[in-house]
Design a protein around this motif. Structure first.
Motif, PDB file in Angstrom:
ATOM      1  N   SER A   1     -16.889  48.440 -25.121  1.00 26.03           N
ATOM      2  CA  SER A   1     -15.813  49.290 -24.607  1.00 26.03           C
ATOM      3  C   SER A   1     -16.359  50.431 -23.755  1.00 26.03           C
ATOM      4  O   SER A   1     -15.650  51.394 -23.464  1.00 26.03           O
ATOM      5  CB  SER A   1     -15.006  49.856 -25.775  1.00 26.03           C
ATOM      6  OG  SER A   1     -15.841  50.679 -26.559  1.00 26.03           O
TER       7      SER A   1
ATOM      8  N   GLU B   1     -13.283  39.931 -20.880  1.00 22.97           N
ATOM      9  CA  GLU B   1     -14.133  41.087 -20.589  1.00 22.97           C
ATOM     10  C   GLU B   1     -13.568  41.833 -19.386  1.00 22.97           C
ATOM     11  O   GLU B   1     -13.400  41.263 -18.321  1.00 22.97           O
ATOM     12  CB  GLU B   1     -15.564  40.627 -20.250  1.00 22.97           C
ATOM     13  CG  GLU B   1     -16.502  40.574 -21.432  1.00 22.97           C
ATOM     14  CD  GLU B   1     -16.729  41.924 -22.075  1.00 22.97           C
ATOM     15  OE1 GLU B   1     -17.226  42.844 -21.389  1.00 22.97           O
ATOM     16  OE2 GLU B   1     -16.400  42.076 -23.251  1.00 22.97           O
TER      17      GLU B   1
ATOM     18  N   ASP C   1     -16.840  56.305 -21.780  1.00 29.05           N
ATOM     19  CA  ASP C   1     -15.743  55.633 -22.450  1.00 29.05           C
ATOM     20  C   ASP C   1     -14.892  54.965 -21.379  1.00 29.05           C
ATOM     21  O   ASP C   1     -14.544  55.576 -20.375  1.00 29.05           O
ATOM     22  CB  ASP C   1     -14.905  56.655 -23.226  1.00 29.05           C
ATOM     23  CG  ASP C   1     -13.788  56.009 -23.994  1.00 29.05           C
ATOM     24  OD1 ASP C   1     -12.798  55.598 -23.351  1.00 29.05           O
ATOM     25  OD2 ASP C   1     -13.886  55.919 -25.228  1.00 29.05           O
ATOM     26  N   GLN C   2     -14.572  53.681 -21.587  1.00 25.29           N
ATOM     27  CA  GLN C   2     -13.859  52.937 -20.558  1.00 25.29           C
ATOM     28  C   GLN C   2     -12.436  53.440 -20.347  1.00 25.29           C
ATOM     29  O   GLN C   2     -11.921  53.415 -19.239  1.00 25.29           O
ATOM     30  CB  GLN C   2     -13.830  51.452 -20.926  1.00 25.29           C
ATOM     31  CG  GLN C   2     -13.698  50.574 -19.719  1.00 25.29           C
ATOM     32  CD  GLN C   2     -14.021  49.138 -20.040  1.00 25.29           C
ATOM     33  OE1 GLN C   2     -14.400  48.797 -21.139  1.00 25.29           O
ATOM     34  NE2 GLN C   2     -13.862  48.279 -19.064  1.00 25.29           N
ATOM     35  N   LYS C   3     -11.805  53.923 -21.425  1.00 23.78           N
ATOM     36  CA  LYS C   3     -10.407  54.361 -21.302  1.00 23.78           C
ATOM     37  C   LYS C   3     -10.277  55.720 -20.629  1.00 23.78           C
ATOM     38  O   LYS C   3      -9.588  55.870 -19.640  1.00 23.78           O
ATOM     39  CB  LYS C   3      -9.746  54.399 -22.680  1.00 23.78           C
ATOM     40  CG  LYS C   3      -9.434  53.031 -23.233  1.00 23.78           C
ATOM     41  CD  LYS C   3      -8.533  53.145 -24.457  1.00 23.78           C
ATOM     42  CE  LYS C   3      -8.244  51.802 -25.074  1.00 23.78           C
ATOM     43  NZ  LYS C   3      -9.436  51.195 -25.697  1.00 23.78           N
TER      44      LYS C   3
END
Length: 166
Positions: A124, A15, A142-144
């Protein structure tokens, strides 16, 4: 059993760690553009939402049809309303106090403050929780690419889904 539990608590490195509230606030402060599908109670609206360099938000309504083309602009002090060639400026404390646009702006602005927010990771997505005059909210990013995904304000029965990048 103790070893298994401590391994589970450590997360086994799979994680990703939640970003700091400072990192999240920097991401939320950036200018952005997104389409937003808003559900509030039984009412649905579709808007184009953007935030400029200097923190001014604008909402351009497409749905419901009756509001198609209406633009609401907001900063901390003022609300502007443009529709069918008419333009009205008003003090944001005087009008639209319970309005959906004000609630969304307040939540995004609160998420942009590192103090008073809780940051977590859910799948995510990065979750940002906090509270405004409208009540508690949860914003997901959004994590990215750190773009806005959803905003939920349960007190207002408000759910907002963002799409269309930054």
């Amino acid at each position: 059993a103790l070893m298994v539990l401590s391994g589970m608590l450590a997360g086994c490195g799979r994680e990703p760690a939640a970003p700091s509230s400072e990192e999240v606030s920097r991401a939320v402060q950036k200018p952005f553009e997104a389409a937003a599908d808003i559900q509030m109670g039984g009412v649905a609206a579709t808007v184009d939402l953007n935030r400029t360099e200097d923190g001014v938000f604008s909402f351009v309504f497409h749905e419901p049809k009756a509001l198609d083309g209406m633009t609401v602009t907001m900063d901390d002090e003022n609300i502007g309303l443009s529709y069918l060639g008419l333009h009205i400026e008003a003090d944001s404390e005087d009008v639209l106090n319970s309005a959906v646009t004000k609630a969304i702006v307040a939540a995004i602005n609160q998420a942009a403050e590192p103090e008073g927010i809780t940051v977590g990771v859910e799948g995510s997505a990065v979750t940002v929780s906090g509270e405004t005059d409208a009540g508690e909210f949860t914003l997901t990013l959004d994590q990215k690419n750190q773009s806005l995904l959803t905003l939920s304000i349960p007190n207002l029965d408000l759910e907002c889904r963002f799409s269309g990048g930054q």
